[in-house]
Design a protein around this motif. Structure first.
Motif, PDB file in Angstrom:
ATOM      1  N   UNK A   1       0.745  -1.317   0.014  1.00 28.60           N
ATOM      2  CA  UNK A   1      -0.284  -0.302   0.122  1.00 28.60           C
ATOM      3  C   UNK A   1       1.187   1.155   0.077  1.00 28.60           C
ATOM      4  N   UNK A   2       2.085   1.244   0.848  1.00 30.61           N
ATOM      5  CA  UNK A   2       2.825   2.247   0.603  1.00 30.61           C
ATOM      6  C   UNK A   2       3.490   2.803  -0.587  1.00 30.61           C
ATOM      7  N   UNK A   3       4.304   1.437  -0.800  1.00 34.03           N
ATOM      8  CA  UNK A   3       4.948   1.170  -1.825  1.00 34.03           C
ATOM      9  C   UNK A   3       4.267   2.131  -3.067  1.00 34.03           C
ATOM     10  N   UNK A   4       2.598   2.051  -3.439  1.00 36.30           N
ATOM     11  CA  UNK A   4       2.295   1.506  -3.951  1.00 36.30           C
ATOM     12  C   UNK A   4       1.167   3.498  -4.320  1.00 36.30           C
ATOM     13  N   UNK A   5       1.630   4.492  -3.756  1.00 37.14           N
ATOM     14  CA  UNK A   5       1.135   5.473  -3.236  1.00 37.14           C
ATOM     15  C   UNK A   5       1.842   6.124  -4.302  1.00 37.14           C
ATOM     16  N   UNK A   6       2.657   6.386  -4.892  1.00 40.70           N
ATOM     17  CA  UNK A   6       3.565   7.525  -5.668  1.00 40.70           C
ATOM     18  C   UNK A   6       2.514   7.292  -7.471  1.00 40.70           C
ATOM     19  N   UNK A   7       2.827   8.528  -7.780  1.00 39.75           N
ATOM     20  CA  UNK A   7       2.437   8.122  -8.586  1.00 39.75           C
ATOM     21  C   UNK A   7       3.014   7.681 -10.092  1.00 39.75           C
ATOM     22  N   UNK A   8       3.842   7.745 -10.222  1.00 34.22           N
ATOM     23  CA  UNK A   8       4.752   6.136 -10.905  1.00 34.22           C
ATOM     24  C   UNK A   8       4.706   5.071 -10.672  1.00 34.22           C
ATOM     25  N   UNK A   9       4.150   4.493  -9.680  1.00 37.80           N
ATOM     26  CA  UNK A   9       4.308   3.220  -9.285  1.00 37.80           C
ATOM     27  C   UNK A   9       5.025   2.509  -8.294  1.00 37.80           C
ATOM     28  N   UNK A  10       4.583   1.045  -8.609  1.00 35.19           N
ATOM     29  CA  UNK A  10       5.613   0.637  -7.663  1.00 35.19           C
ATOM     30  C   UNK A  10       6.755  -0.152  -8.327  1.00 35.19           C
ATOM     31  N   UNK A  11       7.918   0.517  -7.880  1.00 35.36           N
ATOM     32  CA  UNK A  11       9.062  -0.073  -8.720  1.00 35.36           C
ATOM     33  C   UNK A  11       9.569  -1.230  -7.283  1.00 35.36           C
ATOM     34  N   UNK A  12      11.116  -1.578  -7.372  1.00 32.29           N
ATOM     35  CA  UNK A  12      11.451  -2.806  -6.963  1.00 32.29           C
ATOM     36  C   UNK A  12      12.284  -1.476  -6.044  1.00 32.29           C
ATOM     37  N   UNK A  13      13.256  -0.266  -5.892  1.00 33.93           N
ATOM     38  CA  UNK A  13      13.488   0.458  -5.028  1.00 33.93           C
ATOM     39  C   UNK A  13      12.444   1.161  -3.521  1.00 33.93           C
ATOM     40  N   UNK A  14      10.992   1.488  -4.361  1.00 36.19           N
ATOM     41  CA  UNK A  14      10.251   2.853  -3.513  1.00 36.19           C
ATOM     42  C   UNK A  14       9.251   0.669  -3.059  1.00 36.19           C
ATOM     43  N   UNK A  15       9.544  -0.612  -3.591  1.00 40.94           N
ATOM     44  CA  UNK A  15       9.057  -1.699  -2.912  1.00 40.94           C
ATOM     45  C   UNK A  15      10.133  -2.064  -1.436  1.00 40.94           C
ATOM     46  N   UNK A  16      11.613  -1.991  -1.364  1.00 47.11           N
ATOM     47  CA  UNK A  16      12.350  -1.891  -0.364  1.00 47.11           C
ATOM     48  C   UNK A  16      12.251  -0.730   0.286  1.00 47.11           C
ATOM     49  N   UNK A  17      12.151   0.559  -0.142  1.00 49.68           N
ATOM     50  CA  UNK A  17      12.111   1.755   0.966  1.00 49.68           C
ATOM     51  C   UNK A  17      10.904   1.393   1.530  1.00 49.68           C
ATOM     52  N   UNK A  18       9.507   1.136   0.905  1.00 52.95           N
ATOM     53  CA  UNK A  18       8.030   0.947   1.737  1.00 52.95           C
ATOM     54  C   UNK A  18       8.408  -0.157   2.927  1.00 52.95           C
ATOM     55  N   UNK A  19       9.097  -1.331   2.667  1.00 55.62           N
ATOM     56  CA  UNK A  19       8.859  -2.408   3.651  1.00 55.62           C
ATOM     57  C   UNK A  19      10.127  -2.245   4.710  1.00 55.62           C
TER      58      UNK A  19
END
Length: 369
Positions: free
Chosen positions: A172-190
């Motif tokens: 949920x946190x990782x997919x908030x951004x406009x550019x969608x869920x990327x591997x780096x954003x997934x790690x940062x959200x985790x």
């Protein structure tokens, strides 16, 4: 032993040569269309040699501890158990279940990491980094706050629920951004969700005065393992392993990208749903027994892919063997660092995993493809 190492190096160098000559994804797509071949020399060698080393490491784990035990004593305690001898009691009721639990937990965490990395195409994905472990610990902290002596079954169920909550929050946190869920954003959200859950869990344990009761689960350890824990872990592990191996072909296709997977006729949503359930089941069970043991799910899948290639039909069983081997060795080392006291096994795995995590973050950018 050197001959075996040379064979592994030769097989890996041959694989690299052919991948340079052919398009990588084309090779992978062809691999997905072929039935699994147990004649794969590298995978068979890893499974066989890994299993032998796992058995050997479990024997060493039983031999060494606060009280050193001879190999002949282990044999007598199994074949001719004498309840009046303390060494037999230690072997049968403490060390054998501990070694078995370490193998099962290490295998479960390694498989969970492999599944997560394959489905998300994220080289940094693992239960400890993606909020799964922290979510399970959060729910167990709540359980200790509302009941003084929860049963192992109750802890496992709450561990499943917390693992699911942690996973949902990360996505949920990782997919908030406009550019969608990327591997780096997934790690940062985790990382962010893990920090939040750990902070709330700490506050709960202090407020309800259960910090001492739950400190074992925060540090991660196997010192209180009994046969009941093995009996609960074993069926969960077997079910998870069977489902994960069945999903291996679909996960390999997902690792090429969703468009490619759909082109190969895979039901990507169903694969992700079942794969996520397997991860929650394996991680929830492991955390409810051993607490927070990090980085096995990060390190082992990468080592396995390096050895056997990108086919998850072989990655998953090989990762299970290597994950069990790593945790059994780490548990043995944790008992030998400062005897007769025990160093938390989570500390030993972190010493291995943190440098590896930093290396991946710097070089791979968070992608497995």
């Amino acid at each position: 032993m050197s001959f075996i190492v040379e064979i592994i190096c030769l097989l890996y160098n041959s694989r690299v040569y052919f991948l340079k000559k052919l398009d990588y994804k084309e090779v992978e797509v062809k691999a997905m269309k072929q039935p699994m071949r147990y004649q794969n020399v590298t995978a068979s060698l890893i499974l066989t040699l890994g299993f032998v080393l796992l058995i050997g490491s479990m024997i060493l784990s039983i031999l060494y501890g606060a009280a050193d035990i001879k190999l002949a004593t282990i044999w007598r305690s199994i074949m001719d158990f004498n309840g009046s001898e303390s060494s037999h009691q230690i072997i049968r009721n403490l060390r054998i279940p501990r070694a078995l639990a370490a193998a099962l937990i290490g295998a479960a965490l390694a498989m969970s990491g492999a599944i997560m990395q394959g489905m998300t195409r994220n080289a940094l994905a693992s239960p400890s980094i993606m909020g799964v472990t922290a979510g399970a610990m959060f729910s167990i902290a709540i359980l200790f706050a509302i009941t003084s002596s929860p049963s192992q079954w109750m802890m496992m169920i709450w561990g499943f629920a917390g693992a699911g909550l942690g996973t949902a929050m990360v996505f949920l946190v990782g997919s908030i951004s406009k550019s969608g869920l990327t591997p780096v954003k997934l790690a940062l959200a985790g990382t962010a969700v893990t920090a939040v859950f750990q902070s709330i869990s700490t506050a709960l344990t202090i407020h309800f005065n259960v910090a001492k009761d739950i400190s074992f689960w925060y540090a991660g350890g196997l010192s209180s393992i009994q046969w009941i824990h093995v009996q609960l872990l074993a069926p969960v592990f077997v079910i998870g392993l069977i489902i994960a191996v069945i999903l291996g072909k679909s996960i390999s296709a997902l690792n090429l990208g969703e468009d490619v997977a759909r082109g190969l006729g895979q039901q990507t949503r169903l694969t992700k749903f079942i794969g996520t359930l397997v991860v929650l089941m394996l991680t929830g069970a492991a955390v409810s027994v051993s607490g927070t043991i990090g980085f096995i799910g990060l390190v082992i899948p990468h080592i396995t892919r390096f050895l056997v290639g990108a086919d998850y039909r072989t990655i998953i069983p090989c990762a299970a063997i290597l994950g069990g081997l790593l945790l059994v060795i780490a548990d043995t080392v944790s008992r030998m660092i400062n005897p007769p006291f025990e160093t938390p096994v989570g500390t030993v795995t972190a010493l291995i995993g943190v440098p590896f995590f930093l290396y991946l973050a710097r070089n791979d950018g968070g992608s497995t493809s």
